[in-house]
Structures are given as structure tokens and as C-alpha cells.
Design an enzyme around this catalytic site. Structure first.
Site, PDB file in Angstrom:
ATOM      1  N   HIS A 258      12.158  49.413 -54.052  1.00 22.27           N
ATOM      2  CA  HIS A 258      11.490  48.885 -52.869  1.00 22.27           C
ATOM      3  C   HIS A 258      10.985  50.042 -52.007  1.00 22.27           C
ATOM      4  O   HIS A 258      11.468  51.163 -52.135  1.00 22.27           O
ATOM      5  CB  HIS A 258      12.466  48.099 -51.982  1.00 22.27           C
ATOM      6  CG  HIS A 258      13.256  47.042 -52.662  1.00 22.27           C
ATOM      7  ND1 HIS A 258      13.003  45.702 -52.477  1.00 22.27           N
ATOM      8  CD2 HIS A 258      14.339  47.113 -53.488  1.00 22.27           C
ATOM      9  CE1 HIS A 258      13.889  44.985 -53.164  1.00 22.27           C
ATOM     10  NE2 HIS A 258      14.707  45.825 -53.788  1.00 22.27           N
ATOM     11  N   TYR A 259      10.070  49.752 -51.091  1.00 27.77           N
ATOM     12  CA  TYR A 259       9.896  50.640 -49.947  1.00 27.77           C
ATOM     13  C   TYR A 259      10.306  49.888 -48.693  1.00 27.77           C
ATOM     14  O   TYR A 259      10.251  48.654 -48.630  1.00 27.77           O
ATOM     15  CB  TYR A 259       8.501  51.236 -49.839  1.00 27.77           C
ATOM     16  CG  TYR A 259       7.326  50.312 -49.612  1.00 27.77           C
ATOM     17  CD1 TYR A 259       7.308  49.345 -48.598  1.00 27.77           C
ATOM     18  CD2 TYR A 259       6.175  50.458 -50.373  1.00 27.77           C
ATOM     19  CE1 TYR A 259       6.212  48.541 -48.386  1.00 27.77           C
ATOM     20  CE2 TYR A 259       5.058  49.659 -50.156  1.00 27.77           C
ATOM     21  CZ  TYR A 259       5.084  48.702 -49.164  1.00 27.77           C
ATOM     22  OH  TYR A 259       3.995  47.915 -48.941  1.00 27.77           O
ATOM     23  N   THR A 260      10.723  50.642 -47.671  1.00 28.47           N
ATOM     24  CA  THR A 260      11.290  50.029 -46.476  1.00 28.47           C
ATOM     25  C   THR A 260      10.245  49.429 -45.546  1.00 28.47           C
ATOM     26  O   THR A 260      10.536  48.472 -44.826  1.00 28.47           O
ATOM     27  CB  THR A 260      12.103  51.062 -45.687  1.00 28.47           C
ATOM     28  OG1 THR A 260      11.250  52.163 -45.343  1.00 28.47           O
ATOM     29  CG2 THR A 260      13.280  51.576 -46.517  1.00 28.47           C
TER      30      THR A 260
ATOM     31  N   ASP B 268       5.670  46.013 -52.704  1.00 24.66           N
ATOM     32  CA  ASP B 268       6.349  47.313 -52.792  1.00 24.66           C
ATOM     33  C   ASP B 268       6.938  47.570 -54.186  1.00 24.66           C
ATOM     34  O   ASP B 268       7.264  46.630 -54.900  1.00 24.66           O
ATOM     35  CB  ASP B 268       7.439  47.414 -51.716  1.00 24.66           C
ATOM     36  CG  ASP B 268       8.464  46.292 -51.757  1.00 24.66           C
ATOM     37  OD1 ASP B 268       8.077  45.113 -51.867  1.00 24.66           O
ATOM     38  OD2 ASP B 268       9.666  46.591 -51.676  1.00 24.66           O
TER      39      ASP B 268
ATOM     40  N   GLU C 145      16.213  51.109 -51.878  1.00 20.58           N
ATOM     41  CA  GLU C 145      15.167  51.155 -50.850  1.00 20.58           C
ATOM     42  C   GLU C 145      14.738  52.599 -50.646  1.00 20.58           C
ATOM     43  O   GLU C 145      15.560  53.495 -50.484  1.00 20.58           O
ATOM     44  CB  GLU C 145      15.684  50.588 -49.527  1.00 20.58           C
ATOM     45  CG  GLU C 145      15.903  49.088 -49.531  1.00 20.58           C
ATOM     46  CD  GLU C 145      14.631  48.304 -49.227  1.00 20.58           C
ATOM     47  OE1 GLU C 145      13.570  48.945 -49.026  1.00 20.58           O
ATOM     48  OE2 GLU C 145      14.707  47.062 -49.199  1.00 20.58           O
TER      49      GLU C 145
ATOM     50  N   HIS D 258       9.729  45.715 -56.835  1.00 25.88           N
ATOM     51  CA  HIS D 258       9.935  44.464 -56.111  1.00 25.88           C
ATOM     52  C   HIS D 258       8.749  43.535 -56.322  1.00 25.88           C
ATOM     53  O   HIS D 258       8.901  42.313 -56.475  1.00 25.88           O
ATOM     54  CB  HIS D 258      10.130  44.767 -54.620  1.00 25.88           C
ATOM     55  CG  HIS D 258      10.707  43.641 -53.837  1.00 25.88           C
ATOM     56  ND1 HIS D 258      10.741  43.638 -52.464  1.00 25.88           N
ATOM     57  CD2 HIS D 258      11.288  42.478 -54.221  1.00 25.88           C
ATOM     58  CE1 HIS D 258      11.320  42.522 -52.039  1.00 25.88           C
ATOM     59  NE2 HIS D 258      11.656  41.798 -53.081  1.00 25.88           N
TER      60      HIS D 258
END
Length: 230
Positions: free
Chosen positions: A31-33, A144, A96, A134
Site C-alpha cells: 500500500h501507500y499511506t 495504491d 504500508e 492493493h
């Protein structure tokens, strides 16, 4: 040269539970935040009111924080599907990455990820093909880690899958379903195939300009399905 081992900071989140039906991790979801800082993301992931979490958070500087034990069910994936897996949280480990999605992922962060991934994969017997985005499992609502993430870099170290150069041609949707994309059944999306195609392009061909499917899309998808099944 092996990546330098970073220090793992234990930052427990209350947002987790037991894995359901005796499930063990078979996927790793990246994921990215999409938040201003790793600190802000950590606060969100550790806030019981948000009801979200991940197993690990990696800052842009390469700091690794473990928020949830790997044998527990973190709340990172949400509604989605990969292959036959519909309860992705019970079958996955979520990582993340501190990034807004608008800029490349920092070198210290990538190095820390490359150090962490093989350990998780070895502990749980997770193959490179099961390190996914994700957006792969929830293409109708998530983008993401996005087109800025360097999947090919991971694949060179056998930490993810990347299509080889062999010729192939097949129906894109059929190959995508074989690979794992939820092209025919996804709650909350009447026709998930277009969203799956967008997720595929973002990960494997983000530089493509023509929005329509072409022979190279079919070749890549056919090779991914073949490589994943071999």
C-alpha cells in the site's frame, strides 16, 4: 550486496484480530499511506477509532515499524478479492509505504522493503507471484501503490512477478482471471473488468498512452498467467 538490516520499531496497534477459519498468510499486499508523513500514518493506523491497520509501516527514510504481529489479522485490505480469496485480511500481510502516490518511492524505503520482504516470504512460504498491490485486489476503489512504484525492481530480486519477453496471445479477461484479478466477481462493482484493466496497466504498463487494450496488454497478461501457474 544484501540490503542493510534496519531496526524494527515495535509500535503496537489495537486494530487487529485473529485470522479467520485457521487461515495463514499466503499474500503480501503493498500500500501507500497517502498521508502527509509517516507519523501521521502511524497515528491513523494505531487509532482504535479508525479501525484500520497494517502489519508494517515503512517511512521514506527507511524506518520500519511493526504495528501488528504477522500471525494476527490486520485491517488493511478491506473489501476485495484475489483469485479465490475473498477475506484478504485473513490471508495476507499488509505493508504500508509512506508516500502520497505523487512521487517516486525513496531509496532508503525501497531498501528497507527489499530487506523485509524476503524474511516474510520465507517465514510463510509466500511466492513472488503473491506479492500484490492493493489496487490488484480492490481495483474498483483503490489505486495504491500506484504507477510510481517500481515493481520491476522487486521482480529482479524475485520479490514479485514481472512478465517475461516470450510471445503470447490470449483473451485478456481470461488470462487476468487466471492470474488472480477479480474480473468477474467483485462486491460493490457491477463490471469489475475495466477497473482490473486499469490496475493491471498501473502496475505492469504505466507508460502506455492508448487507453484501449492492445496486443501487448494481451501478451503481458497471458505471460503473467502462465508464469504464475508454472
Amino acid at each position: 550486496m544484501a540490503p542493510k538490516a534496519p531496526q524494527i520499531i515495535q509500535t503496537p496497534s489495537p486494530n487487529f484480530g485473529p485470522r479467520r477459519d485457521g487461515a495463514t498468510p499466503s499474500l503480501i499486499v503493498l500500500h501507500y499511506t497517502a498521508m502527509a508523513s509517516a507519523e501521521a500514518a502511524c497515528n491513523t493506523l494505531c487509532n482504535p477509532e479508525t479501525e484500520v491497520s497494517a502489519h508494517y509501516l515503512i517511512s521514506g527514510k527507511g524506518l520500519v515499524q511493526q504495528l501488528v504481529a504477522e500471525d494476527m489479522r490486520a485491517w488493511h485490505a478491506g473489501a476485495g478479492q484475489w483469485g479465490d480469496i475473498t477475506d484478504v485480511n485473513s490471508h495476507s500481510i499488509g505493508i504500508e509505504l509512506d508516500n502520497l502516490g505523487t512521487h517516486p518511492f525513496a531509496e532508503p524505503q525501497m531498501a528497507a522493503l527489499e530487506w523485509l520482504l524476503p524474511q516474510i516470504m520465507q517465514r510463510w512460504g509466500i511466492p513472488p507471484k503473491n506479492v500484490i498491490a492493493h489496487s490488484d485486489l480492490a481495483p474498483h476503489r483503490k489505486i495504491d501503490p500506484g504507477p510510481r512504484f517500481d515493481w520491476q525492481r522487486l521482480a529482479r530480486q524475485e520479490l514479485a512477478i514481472w512478465p517475461d519477453a516470450q510471445r503470447a496471445d490470449s483473451d485478456w479477461k481470461t488470462s487476468a482471471k487466471s492470474f488472480g484479478y477479480p474480473v468477474t466477481a467483485l462486491n460493490g462493482c457491477d463490471d469489475p473488468a475495466p477497473a482490473c484493466f486499469a490496475a493491471f496497466r498501473s502496475r505492469f504498463r504505466p507508460w502506455a498512452k492508448d487507453p484501449d487494450e492492445d496486443t501487448e496488454d494481451r501478451r503481458i497478461m497471458a505471460r503473467l498467467a502462465a508464469q504464475a501457474s508454472s
